[in-house]
Structure formats: structure tokens, C-alpha cells
Design a protein around this motif. Sequence first.
Motif, PDB file in Angstrom:
ATOM      1  N   UNK A  20      -3.663   2.333  12.493  1.00 25.76           N
ATOM      2  CA  UNK A  20      -2.318   2.038  12.023  1.00 25.76           C
ATOM      3  C   UNK A  20      -2.311   2.054  10.506  1.00 25.76           C
ATOM      4  N   UNK A  21      -1.152   2.346   9.974  1.00 21.23           N
ATOM      5  CA  UNK A  21      -1.031   2.443   8.530  1.00 21.23           C
ATOM      6  C   UNK A  21      -0.550   1.114   7.977  1.00 21.23           C
ATOM      7  N   UNK A  22      -1.281   0.611   6.998  1.00 23.82           N
ATOM      8  CA  UNK A  22      -0.878  -0.638   6.350  1.00 23.82           C
ATOM      9  C   UNK A  22      -0.791  -0.333   4.868  1.00 23.82           C
ATOM     10  N   UNK A  23       0.421  -0.172   4.377  1.00 25.28           N
ATOM     11  CA  UNK A  23       0.595   0.240   2.985  1.00 25.28           C
ATOM     12  C   UNK A  23      -0.050   1.590   2.775  1.00 25.28           C
ATOM     13  N   UNK A  24      -1.001   1.635   1.869  1.00 23.33           N
ATOM     14  CA  UNK A  24      -1.665   2.897   1.573  1.00 23.33           C
ATOM     15  C   UNK A  24      -2.978   3.038   2.348  1.00 23.33           C
ATOM     16  N   UNK A  25      -3.239   2.036   3.150  1.00 23.09           N
ATOM     17  CA  UNK A  25      -4.516   2.037   3.868  1.00 23.09           C
ATOM     18  C   UNK A  25      -4.325   2.386   5.338  1.00 23.09           C
ATOM     19  N   UNK A  26      -5.372   2.948   5.902  1.00 25.75           N
ATOM     20  CA  UNK A  26      -5.354   3.213   7.337  1.00 25.75           C
ATOM     21  C   UNK A  26      -6.391   2.333   8.002  1.00 25.75           C
ATOM     22  N   UNK A  27      -5.912   1.480   8.875  1.00 24.83           N
ATOM     23  CA  UNK A  27      -6.847   0.626   9.592  1.00 24.83           C
ATOM     24  C   UNK A  27      -7.256   1.302  10.893  1.00 24.83           C
ATOM     25  N   UNK A  28      -8.559   1.434  11.056  1.00 25.56           N
ATOM     26  CA  UNK A  28      -9.082   2.078  12.258  1.00 25.56           C
ATOM     27  C   UNK A  28      -9.334   1.011  13.319  1.00 25.56           C
ATOM     28  N   UNK A  29      -8.727   1.188  14.486  1.00 31.76           N
ATOM     29  CA  UNK A  29      -8.915   0.211  15.570  1.00 31.76           C
ATOM     30  C   UNK A  29     -10.005   0.646  16.529  1.00 31.76           C
ATOM     31  N   UNK A  31      -9.464  13.351  11.050  1.00 29.20           N
ATOM     32  CA  UNK A  31      -8.569  13.215  12.204  1.00 29.20           C
ATOM     33  C   UNK A  31      -7.250  12.566  11.785  1.00 29.20           C
ATOM     34  N   UNK A  32      -7.348  11.502  11.000  1.00 29.68           N
ATOM     35  CA  UNK A  32      -6.136  10.803  10.557  1.00 29.68           C
ATOM     36  C   UNK A  32      -5.334  11.704   9.620  1.00 29.68           C
ATOM     37  N   UNK A  33      -6.044  12.389   8.748  1.00 28.57           N
ATOM     38  CA  UNK A  33      -5.363  13.267   7.796  1.00 28.57           C
ATOM     39  C   UNK A  33      -4.592  14.367   8.517  1.00 28.57           C
ATOM     40  N   UNK A  34      -5.246  14.939   9.505  1.00 30.21           N
ATOM     41  CA  UNK A  34      -4.605  16.004  10.274  1.00 30.21           C
ATOM     42  C   UNK A  34      -3.361  15.466  10.993  1.00 30.21           C
ATOM     43  N   UNK A  76      -9.581   3.981   4.001  1.00 33.94           N
ATOM     44  CA  UNK A  76      -9.747   3.478   5.354  1.00 33.94           C
ATOM     45  C   UNK A  76     -10.129   2.018   5.317  1.00 33.94           C
ATOM     46  N   UNK A  77      -9.607   1.275   6.286  1.00 35.17           N
ATOM     47  CA  UNK A  77     -10.115  -0.067   6.488  1.00 35.17           C
ATOM     48  C   UNK A  77     -10.771  -0.090   7.873  1.00 35.17           C
ATOM     49  N   UNK A  78     -12.066  -0.338   7.894  1.00 36.98           N
ATOM     50  CA  UNK A  78     -12.795  -0.371   9.159  1.00 36.98           C
ATOM     51  C   UNK A  78     -13.552  -1.691   9.254  1.00 36.98           C
TER      52      UNK A  78
END
Length: 161
Positions: free
Chosen positions: A67-76, A32-35, A9-11
Motif C-alpha cells: 500500500x502507498x503511504x505518502x511517498x512510501x510503499x509499504x510491502x505487506x 513489480x510495484x513500479x510496473x 520502500x518500507x519493509x
Amino acid sequence: MDSYEQMHLYISGDVERLMEERMIPRETVLKAIHEAESTGQKFSKRSTARSLAFHRPKTVTYWVEYSRIGEEYQVHSAYSHRMGMKSGGGLTTDNTASVYESGWICNLCKAQLEVQTVRLQYMQCIFPHNLPVCPHCSVILIAEELATGKMAEAEQALEDK
Ligand SMILES: [Zn+2]
């Protein structure tokens, strides 16, 4: 797909503070993101490549915009509400709900949302409300503004009774 513990995660600091304030654990955001990513059940916005995941482990529904950025998920953003919701109230002619401006679609059905009268329920109270719903699978979208505004106020008022 990997288990949720392996997701990155990127937060940002701001979002992290928001999550803390709203008492949303990092682990819940991951789940939540995984689901959403493993089932495809989420809302998505083509114009911005953002996704909106929802997760209701017990009595609280958590929403995560990411949003997904490469292998990371950025939480907005992340928010939650305890109020339950039930669709099936039928179409409404009130199309002023911000659904058409928001641009979210049901990711599974690739369908535009439509405004329906939904029953929100908390404790013994039912509140009919016009909300964006997927016309095929009936998932309901609760926007951040509603969850942190009117819904939070109503929950608080009922608990104080
Ligand atoms: Zn759908």
C-alpha cells in the motif's frame, strides 16, 4: 513517474525475513510495484487501499501486496511461482473460490473478478484450476495461499521427477 531505484520502500522485519526465505530480491519488489504504478495494471482492494502487483521478468512470476503511504510503499507480502498460467477456459459454475471474499478487483478495468477455469502449466504438465480472472482483460489472480501451497508443491514434485 520516477525510475524504480528512486522509490522508497518500507519493509518490516517480518516481511523482510519472508522475502529472504522465498528468495525474492528487494529490487524485484521495487520493479513489480513500479510496473504496477506506472501502468495501472494491478489488483486493488478498496476497503483496505491495498494493491497487488505482479511481475514476470522471465520464468518466475512475482507478486507483491503493498500500500502507498505518502511517498512510501509499504510491502505487506511477496511471493512467487514458476508455473505459467493461461486463461480462456471459460466460466465455471464453481464459485466457491475465495475471490468474492478476497475483495480484489482489476484496477485497470475496475471490474470484479470472476471465477474461470485457468490452465496452469509447469514443465510439460498442465493443471486446470478454477481461479479469479478479470472478465475484461483476462489477468489472473494467484493468491498467496495457492502460490506457496499447492503450486509450490506441484513445482517441487515435477522437479524431483
Ligand atoms: Zn481487467
